[in-house]
Design a protein around this motif. Sequence first.
Motif, PDB file in Angstrom:
ATOM      1  N   GLU A 281      73.126  66.484  32.933  1.00  0.00           N
ATOM      2  CA  GLU A 281      72.857  65.123  32.498  1.00  0.00           C
ATOM      3  C   GLU A 281      72.654  64.232  33.726  1.00  0.00           C
ATOM      4  O   GLU A 281      73.139  64.533  34.809  1.00  0.00           O
TER       5      GLU A 281
ATOM      6  N   TYR B 119      79.306  63.326  22.974  1.00  0.00           N
ATOM      7  CA  TYR B 119      77.890  62.952  22.877  1.00  0.00           C
ATOM      8  C   TYR B 119      77.677  61.932  21.763  1.00  0.00           C
ATOM      9  O   TYR B 119      76.942  60.955  21.931  1.00  0.00           O
TER      10      TYR B 119
ATOM     11  N   ALA C  51      82.801  68.493  22.949  1.00  0.00           N
ATOM     12  CA  ALA C  51      81.542  68.045  23.544  1.00  0.00           C
ATOM     13  C   ALA C  51      80.716  67.262  22.539  1.00  0.00           C
ATOM     14  O   ALA C  51      80.144  66.207  22.853  1.00  0.00           O
TER      15      ALA C  51
ATOM     16  N   GLY D 127      85.051  63.904  31.627  1.00  0.00           N
ATOM     17  CA  GLY D 127      83.827  63.682  30.872  1.00  0.00           C
ATOM     18  C   GLY D 127      82.610  63.561  31.767  1.00  0.00           C
ATOM     19  O   GLY D 127      81.536  64.100  31.462  1.00  0.00           O
TER      20      GLY D 127
ATOM     21  N   ASP E 123      76.393  58.224  22.678  1.00  0.00           N
ATOM     22  CA  ASP E 123      75.036  57.883  22.220  1.00  0.00           C
ATOM     23  C   ASP E 123      75.063  56.716  21.243  1.00  0.00           C
ATOM     24  O   ASP E 123      74.179  55.852  21.254  1.00  0.00           O
TER      25      ASP E 123
ATOM     26  N   HIS F 239      76.342  69.851  33.028  1.00  0.00           N
ATOM     27  CA  HIS F 239      75.380  70.206  31.989  1.00  0.00           C
ATOM     28  C   HIS F 239      74.046  69.471  32.200  1.00  0.00           C
ATOM     29  O   HIS F 239      73.312  69.191  31.258  1.00  0.00           O
TER      30      HIS F 239
ATOM     31  N   HIS G 172      74.132  58.955  32.333  1.00  0.00           N
ATOM     32  CA  HIS G 172      74.525  59.507  31.034  1.00  0.00           C
ATOM     33  C   HIS G 172      75.886  60.191  31.135  1.00  0.00           C
ATOM     34  O   HIS G 172      76.703  60.112  30.201  1.00  0.00           O
ATOM     35  N   ALA G 173      76.146  60.840  32.266  1.00  0.00           N
ATOM     36  CA  ALA G 173      77.444  61.499  32.462  1.00  0.00           C
ATOM     37  C   ALA G 173      78.577  60.477  32.454  1.00  0.00           C
ATOM     38  O   ALA G 173      79.657  60.729  31.892  1.00  0.00           O
TER      39      ALA G 173
ATOM     40  N   SER H 115      74.204  69.517  22.175  1.00  0.00           N
ATOM     41  CA  SER H 115      75.608  69.127  22.136  1.00  0.00           C
ATOM     42  C   SER H 115      76.355  69.880  21.038  1.00  0.00           C
ATOM     43  O   SER H 115      77.518  70.245  21.200  1.00  0.00           O
TER      44      SER H 115
ATOM     45  N   GLY I   9      79.408  66.185  32.004  1.00  0.00           N
ATOM     46  CA  GLY I   9      78.009  65.791  31.904  1.00  0.00           C
ATOM     47  C   GLY I   9      77.171  66.266  33.074  1.00  0.00           C
ATOM     48  O   GLY I   9      76.081  66.817  32.883  1.00  0.00           O
TER      49      GLY I   9
ATOM     50  N   LEU J 202      79.444  59.637  28.971  1.00  0.00           N
ATOM     51  CA  LEU J 202      80.288  60.672  28.360  1.00  0.00           C
ATOM     52  C   LEU J 202      81.734  60.510  28.823  1.00  0.00           C
ATOM     53  O   LEU J 202      82.674  60.700  28.050  1.00  0.00           O
TER      54      LEU J 202
END
Length: 364
Positions: free
Chosen positions: A324, A356, A352, A315, A360, A322, A328-329, A31, A319, A332
């Motif tokens: 994810e 993250y 970014a 967002g 998180d 990338h 998880h996306a 990230s 994700g 984000l």
Amino acid sequence: MVKDQHILALIRENPFISQQELSEKLGLSRSAVAGYISTLTKKGEIVGRAYIVKEEAKITCIGGANIDRKSQTLKPVQYGTSNPATVRQSSGGISRNVAENLGRLGCHVSLMTLIGDDRDGKWLLDETKRHGVDVSQCLAMNQEKTGTYTSILNDTGEMVLAVADMKVYDQFSIGFIEARWSHLASSNIIFADANLPEASLTYLINRCANEQLSLWVHTVSAPKALKLPSHLQGIDVLVATRDEVAALTEMETLTIEDCKKAAEQLIQRGVKEVMITLNEQGVLWVNANGEQAHFHPLPTNPIDRTGVEESFIGGVLFGISHDESFEHAVRLGMAASAVTWQTSETNADFSADQLYSLADNHYE
């Protein structure tokens, strides 16, 4: 600055180096690398994308791009009389906003839209391009006005009324889409909004189904949601508010359980993933594999919800592009929407690394 120069040096040595390899060589989180690359791209230090060809998805956003005029009253709204207010103008449109959010995050994104051949349209494309969006597929229409969206917000930032002049989108023909199909077909993800005319939207959905292209659709509003065909095979991800889902399914969506049942109906009609935005209640996600989750929003001090949904979508797309997981996306996306909700800007300037960190820390 030292890390910036190290990243540039490694990219010069190997233009096809991935962000994961950069992360390992520099001892940074992925990230953090994404954040540095985003900053270097904005500064113009990186002008090519060869180094991330294998890792970064190409996303094309097709749909609305317009001038947003926002009025917010200074005191509680009083109907039938003049209200003291502040007035601001900015760039807007569902697909354009999503594209700008992705551009700010350093994604490989393009916009496909119609504008008027006027000063507003030129300003709109220049502003969009400034944030890293490819606007080469846009078309300025003679004798048409660029779309405008005017919203009235109360003193707490909640929308009271909105009016839209979107006549230019009547020219969003099937022929326009066909002429740019090679660009769409080369995209890893196509994001479309329901500002397209009904016939063009149906054509796009059917062709994406036939060619197995990944299509995401935003319904925009309850009336525009009704443009979607009854069979929704071809839509990988549908994003809608509870009111728009109610219009699509003719079902109640008052409770979370109501929304789950409505989402299941949409999945039976062919959608693979459904995301229902629930304002202060967060987002409900349901997919065709029977998975579902209710994501509560991050703690915020809401100022203005304009652009919040587009930030969320940006967002999530970031994700997914990338690699994810979908869950998880979505986290984000929730982080991106929280940042935007706490500003008066339609498109907040987030990184970014920031997304993250927020996601998180909140969902750990």
